[in-house]
Enzyme design. Structure first.
Site, PDB file in Angstrom:
ATOM      1  N   GLU A   1      -2.621  14.910   3.345  1.00 60.96           N
ATOM      2  CA  GLU A   1      -3.589  14.011   3.851  1.00 60.96           C
ATOM      3  C   GLU A   1      -3.458  12.403   3.607  1.00 60.96           C
ATOM      4  O   GLU A   1      -3.893  11.820   4.469  1.00 60.96           O
ATOM      5  CB  GLU A   1      -5.023  14.723   3.164  1.00 60.96           C
TER       6      GLU A   1
ATOM      7  N   VAL B   1      -2.231   9.279   6.007  1.00 60.66           N
ATOM      8  CA  VAL B   1      -2.958   8.545   7.074  1.00 60.66           C
ATOM      9  C   VAL B   1      -4.371   8.060   6.316  1.00 60.66           C
ATOM     10  O   VAL B   1      -5.013   9.028   5.897  1.00 60.66           O
ATOM     11  CB  VAL B   1      -3.136   9.175   8.362  1.00 60.66           C
TER      12      VAL B   1
ATOM     13  N   ALA C   1      -4.946   6.805   3.605  1.00 57.68           N
ATOM     14  CA  ALA C   1      -5.046   6.873   2.076  1.00 57.68           C
ATOM     15  C   ALA C   1      -6.016   7.964   1.850  1.00 57.68           C
ATOM     16  O   ALA C   1      -5.925   9.338   2.085  1.00 57.68           O
ATOM     17  CB  ALA C   1      -5.551   5.693   1.295  1.00 57.68           C
TER      18      ALA C   1
ATOM     19  N   LEU D   1      -8.956   8.760   2.830  1.00 56.59           N
ATOM     20  CA  LEU D   1      -9.980   9.172   3.845  1.00 56.59           C
ATOM     21  C   LEU D   1      -9.744  10.472   4.407  1.00 56.59           C
ATOM     22  O   LEU D   1      -8.556  10.656   4.690  1.00 56.59           O
ATOM     23  CB  LEU D   1      -9.899   7.821   5.092  1.00 56.59           C
TER      24      LEU D   1
ATOM     25  N   GLY E   1      -0.868  -9.340  -2.803  1.00 54.06           N
ATOM     26  CA  GLY E   1      -0.632  -7.964  -2.778  1.00 54.06           C
ATOM     27  C   GLY E   1      -0.946  -6.765  -1.706  1.00 54.06           C
ATOM     28  O   GLY E   1      -1.034  -5.793  -1.998  1.00 54.06           O
TER      29      GLY E   1
ATOM     30  N   GLU F   1       3.581  -5.523   1.975  1.00 57.09           N
ATOM     31  CA  GLU F   1       4.583  -4.843   1.180  1.00 57.09           C
ATOM     32  C   GLU F   1       5.396  -6.023   0.774  1.00 57.09           C
ATOM     33  O   GLU F   1       5.242  -7.134   1.153  1.00 57.09           O
ATOM     34  CB  GLU F   1       5.666  -4.094   2.237  1.00 57.09           C
TER      35      GLU F   1
ATOM     36  N   ASP G   1       5.175   1.494  10.339  1.00 58.22           N
ATOM     37  CA  ASP G   1       4.414   2.190   9.478  1.00 58.22           C
ATOM     38  C   ASP G   1       3.131   2.846  10.171  1.00 58.22           C
ATOM     39  O   ASP G   1       2.769   3.840  10.219  1.00 58.22           O
ATOM     40  CB  ASP G   1       3.984   1.281   8.382  1.00 58.22           C
TER      41      ASP G   1
ATOM     42  N   LYS H   1       2.226   6.621  11.239  1.00 54.78           N
ATOM     43  CA  LYS H   1       0.711   7.391  11.197  1.00 54.78           C
ATOM     44  C   LYS H   1       0.455   8.142  12.334  1.00 54.78           C
ATOM     45  O   LYS H   1      -0.083   9.329  12.374  1.00 54.78           O
ATOM     46  CB  LYS H   1      -0.198   6.356  10.545  1.00 54.78           C
TER      47      LYS H   1
ATOM     48  N   GLY I   1      -4.371   1.413  -1.191  1.00 52.60           N
ATOM     49  CA  GLY I   1      -4.697   1.228  -2.759  1.00 52.60           C
ATOM     50  C   GLY I   1      -4.542   2.359  -3.404  1.00 52.60           C
ATOM     51  O   GLY I   1      -4.536   3.408  -2.885  1.00 52.60           O
TER      52      GLY I   1
END
Ligand code: ADP
Ligand code: ASP
Ligand code: MG
Length: 827
Positions: free
Chosen positions: A614, A617, A619, A621, A672, A675, A686, A690, A804
């Site tokens: 999960e 994609v 994070a 969610l 931050g 990347e 990236d 996804k 995060g």
């Protein structure tokens, strides 16, 4: 002996036995003395073993002398020094007489050894005499120490009173003679405390003998009986009898109580904690035996009495090693009476004791388990006894299988309870342990299986897990303890009590691996994983990592891959095929080669293990879960669109012309949000990955090559170093400024959007109306919009923070819990 006067209240006599583990050195003797002095018994009988390792050392010494090994004198010196050292440390200024006595003892020993070296062999009588000396030294040390503390204490050398017979079934006590001799000794030694040598005795011919290895427990019971004690406390280095040998099964649990029968079976089948003969003097007298921990005297220990309680069908599991199976097989055995009797009398004549017997009801074969040292003799005995039947072909063969162990499950509660054997066999079957023979006594107190010794450890662990662990116990291995992995480990630890309590889910962190190192924990890594892992030195070896997780035989295993490594993703199919669940935020598998992805799906389908990702994609969610639910409930997905990059979301939310694009990238990097090399975000790869993951979940066999990706990094800057790239980034500003002006002129905004529909998959910068759902996101939020047959006019939107470590880790954790729920956890 205690012979209370008629009117006085009976004296309370308690016997104690301290094993070698309790008297390893002077500090331990002092501790034992403290423990004894803290008790208020009227009469206290303390049986001691030799200091830890001394019996082995004496046997070794005698063997060396008889074998003409020149270094025996060094060993003799070492042993003497160890005892002298203990005496001095224990008795200080008062040690003179004890040391002198010890020196005399060791001189006598040296004379015996010297004589042995001349004859060059080791007669049984001499071995018996020498191996029991450790107990003689030990009793004197403890006795002298108690006396030096002002106690009224006598030391009893059991060789002066205890008379035994060494029979076929073990050692038998001559109670009458022993009691007489003790009474005589007691008449001249009326001390309140008596310290007795364990292990040693005399036979009827007055030769010095021993009660067999670990025999001091038996001495404890014998002297408890002779002194008419109310209880026998056997003090050792564990909290009592455990459900299995804790050195093999770290999970083993302490047992509050056992019946004499259970304790006998456990001891006979290998539970080293108590010698099998210990119970017999106690049974006759109803003497309670309490096994307890010297190192934790406040622990109540295990109480062994006649009482049977039904606390679970199986109380303990044991292993007996070093056995062999002898199998007599032949069609001529069928229906022939007396075959078993002939087998046993042949074995008996050769003095081979049979550990276990099994015969199928077809009577086609009889199988006996015997000690490995007796195996060849047993086979020869049977070949001889059945020579005729073998010659005429009534018996086909007498087969010997070496390297056998017997696993026994013991418990009074098994009687009449169906399903116990089934549980045992199921656990062994799942661990792929082959069973050579099975036996269940008609007492139904013991089920024994003969297995290959090479399978013994895994068999014991698997059987233990089958009976003692909740079915929701998971062995967890985490790879990649970086930002996300680290946050996950913290979350796991914090949630543990609640999961255990509410959901009965027991997640045991048994291994952590980084790209170079790994930590494999015997039980589980409890707190301060950072500190513990920092100390880990073992180099990374994913094969060992996997084996370690499986070796515990906990009911389930889950590997959480928080790395970004393609090499780790290559392992998933193998893990899943082996029944290991895999949970990951690593996009490699979901978006890499289709072939690997399909292999993963197939392995999972075949074994029933779960693969969940999960957090790849959005994070934490619920993006993939939502999509799966849509698909699984029969909805048809027409398009998936969204903003899948928190970095790009932030950049274009901010890009309103007031600050140049390159400056915004610099700010994002400083905070931050990007990347380390911002091109990893700006290239769009990236986001493309996804989209591939979602496309595959929606049933499309898509790969990264199939996605049209608009990179925001101009060709000229793609090869540059990160520093160069950052320095030259303002080269892109004019172009971005121009696209922004054009969009604004049309009343629109710029957004970096991923899109999958009938026309294919694409990722790139698009102009969107200012009131579009994607135009008004906060900060680094992600958004995914599903348009489906059911959600057609008004699409289904999942939106929120999409990056995060904390939220990503929570997404991974939620997957782990979904896996647990799939295995029956109440979540
Ligand atoms: P002592 O020196 O006190 O006689 P032993 O070494 O003979 O001690 O026996 C204690 C050891 O037995 C424990 O340390 C433990 O490792 C081992 N052991 C094996 N099986 C069991 C079991 N079922 N329960 C407890 N201990 C066991
Ligand atoms: N010291 C003896 C042995 O090691 C007896 C005992 O400790 O029980 O076998
Ligand atoms: Mg012992």
């Amino acid at each position: 002996m205690s012979s209370p006067a008629a009117s006085a209240p009976p004296l309370k006599t308690v016997a104690h036995k301290f094993g070698g583990t309790s008297v390893a050195d002077a500090t331990r003797y002092r501790h034992v003395a403290d423990l004894l002095l803290a008790r208020d018994e009227d009469e206290q009988v303390t049986v001691v073993s030799a200091m830890k390792g001394v019996t082995d050392a004496l046997i070794d010494l005698a063997g060396r002398v008889a074998g003409n090994l020149a270094d025996w004198r060094e060993r003799w010196h070492e042993l003497r020094a160890r005892h002298r050292g203990a005496a001095v440390a224990l008795l200080g200024e008062d040690s003179g007489a004890t040391v002198e006595w010890l020196d005399g003892q060791f001189d006598t020993l040296a004379e015996v050894l010297q004589a042995l070296s001349v004859i060059g062999e080791l007669p049984r009588e001499v071995l018996e005499r020498v191996q029991g000396l450790g107990e003689v030294y030990s009793a004197r040390l403890l006795g002298d120490h108690l006396r030096s503390r002002g106690q009224d204490c006598a030391v009893l050398d059991a060789r002066e009173v205890l008379v035994v017979d060494r029979g076929e079934l073990g050692v038998d006590v001559d109670w009458e003679t022993s009691a007489q001799r003790l009474a005589q000794w007691r008449a001249s030694h009326p001390a309140r405390r008596v310290v007795v040598t364990g292990f040693v005795a005399r036979d009827r011919a007055n030769r010095i003998t021993t009660l067999g290895r670990n025999g001091s427990d038996y001495s404890g019971a014998i002297f408890a009986a002779l002194f008419n004690a109310a209880e026998l406390h056997i003090w050792t280095d564990v909290d009592g009898v455990l459900s299995a040998d804790p050195r093999v099964v770290p999970e083993a649990v302490q047992l509050e109580s056992l019946s004499y029968d259970e304790a006998c079976e456990l001891a006979y089948f290998g539970a080293k904690v108590v010698h099998p003969q210990t119970m017999s003097p106690a049974i006759e007298r109803g003497l309670p035996i309490i096994i307890r921990n010297t190192f934790q005297p406040e622990h109540p220990g295990t109480r062994i009495t006649a009482r049977k309680d039904a606390a679970g069908p199986v109380k303990g599991l044991t292993l007996s090693p070093d056995l062999a199976v002898v199998n007599l097989e032949g069609t001529g055995l069928i229906g022939v009476p007396g075959t078993a009797e002939r087998v046993f009398s042949a074995l008996r004549a050769e003095r081979v004791s049979v550990v276990m017997i099994s015969q199928g009801s077809s009577e086609h074969s009889i199988c006996c388990v015997v000690k490995a040292v007796d195996a060849a003799r047993a086979r020869t005995a049977l070949l001889t006894a059945f020579a005729h039947e073998l010659a005429i072909g009534q018996i086909q063969r007498v087969q010997l299988t070496d390297g056998v162990s017997v696993l026994a499950a013991v418990g009074d509660g098994m009687a009449g309870l169906p399903g116990v054997a089934a549980r045992l066999f199921e656990s062994l079957g799942r661990a792929r342990v082959n069973i050579l023979a099975i036996a269940q006594g008609s007492s139904e107190r013991n089920i024994s299986v003969a297995i290959a010794s090479s399978d013994a450890t895994k068999a014991l662990r698997a059987a233990h897990a089958g009976f003692w662990l909740s079915p929701q116990t998971f062995a967890v291995g985490v790879i990649g303890p970086g930002h996300v992995g680290g946050a996950l480990l913290d979350q796991l630890r914090a949630a543990q009590p609640q999961l255990l309590g509410k959901a009965n889910v027991d997640l045991r962190l048994r291994a952590i691996a980084s790209s170079h190192r790994m930590l494999l924990a015997e039980r589980s890594i409890e707190d301060d994983w950072r500190g513990v892992f920092a100390q880990a030195r073992e180099p990374l070896d994913l094969d060992r990592f996997t084996e370690h997780l499986l070796a515990s035989h906990l009911p389930h295993t889950v590997i959480v891959d928080c790395s970004a490594s393609p090499a780790v993703a290559d392992r998933y199919a193998g893990w899943l095929a082996a029944g290991i669940h895999v949970v990951t935020p690593n996009k490699q598998a979901g978006s890499g080669s289709l072939q690997r992805f399909e292999a993963i799906a197939e392995a999972a389908a075949a074994s029933g293990a779960r693969f969940r990702y999960e957090a790849t994609v959005g994070a934490g969610l619920p993006v993939i879960t939502t999509l799966r639910d849509l698909v699984d409930t029969g909805d048809a997905v027409t398009s998936i669109e969204g903003i899948f990059s928190g970095t790009l979301a932030w950049l274009f939310n901010r890009f309103d012309g007031s600050v140049s694009f390159s400056e915004l990238v610099r700010q994002a990097r400083a905070m931050g949000y990007t990347e380390p090399d911002p091109r990893d975000d700006l290239s769009g790869t990236d986001v493309g990955r996804k989209l591939v993951i979602l496309a595959r979940e929606a049933g499309r066999a898509l790969s990264l090559e199939d996605v049209r990706i608009e990179s925001l990094v101009p060709q000229a800057l793609r090869q540059a170093s990160v520093e160069d790239f950052m320095a030259r980034l303002d080269e892109v500003d004019a172009d971005f400024a121009q696209r922004l002006v054009a969009a604004k002129a049309a009343g629109k905004v710029l957004r970096y959007v991923a899109r999958l529909d009938q026309d294919g998959a694409s990722v790139g910068l698009v102009e969107l109306p200012a009131d579009h759902a994607f135009a008004n996101l906060r900060q680094t939020d992600n958004v995914v919009q599903f348009t489906t047959r059911r959600y057609c006019d008004n699409p289904l939107i999942v939106q929120g923070p999409g990056a995060g470590p904390e939220v990503t880790a929570a997404g991974v954790f939620a997957d782990v819990l979904r896996v647990a729920a799939g295995q029956g956890a109440r979540l």
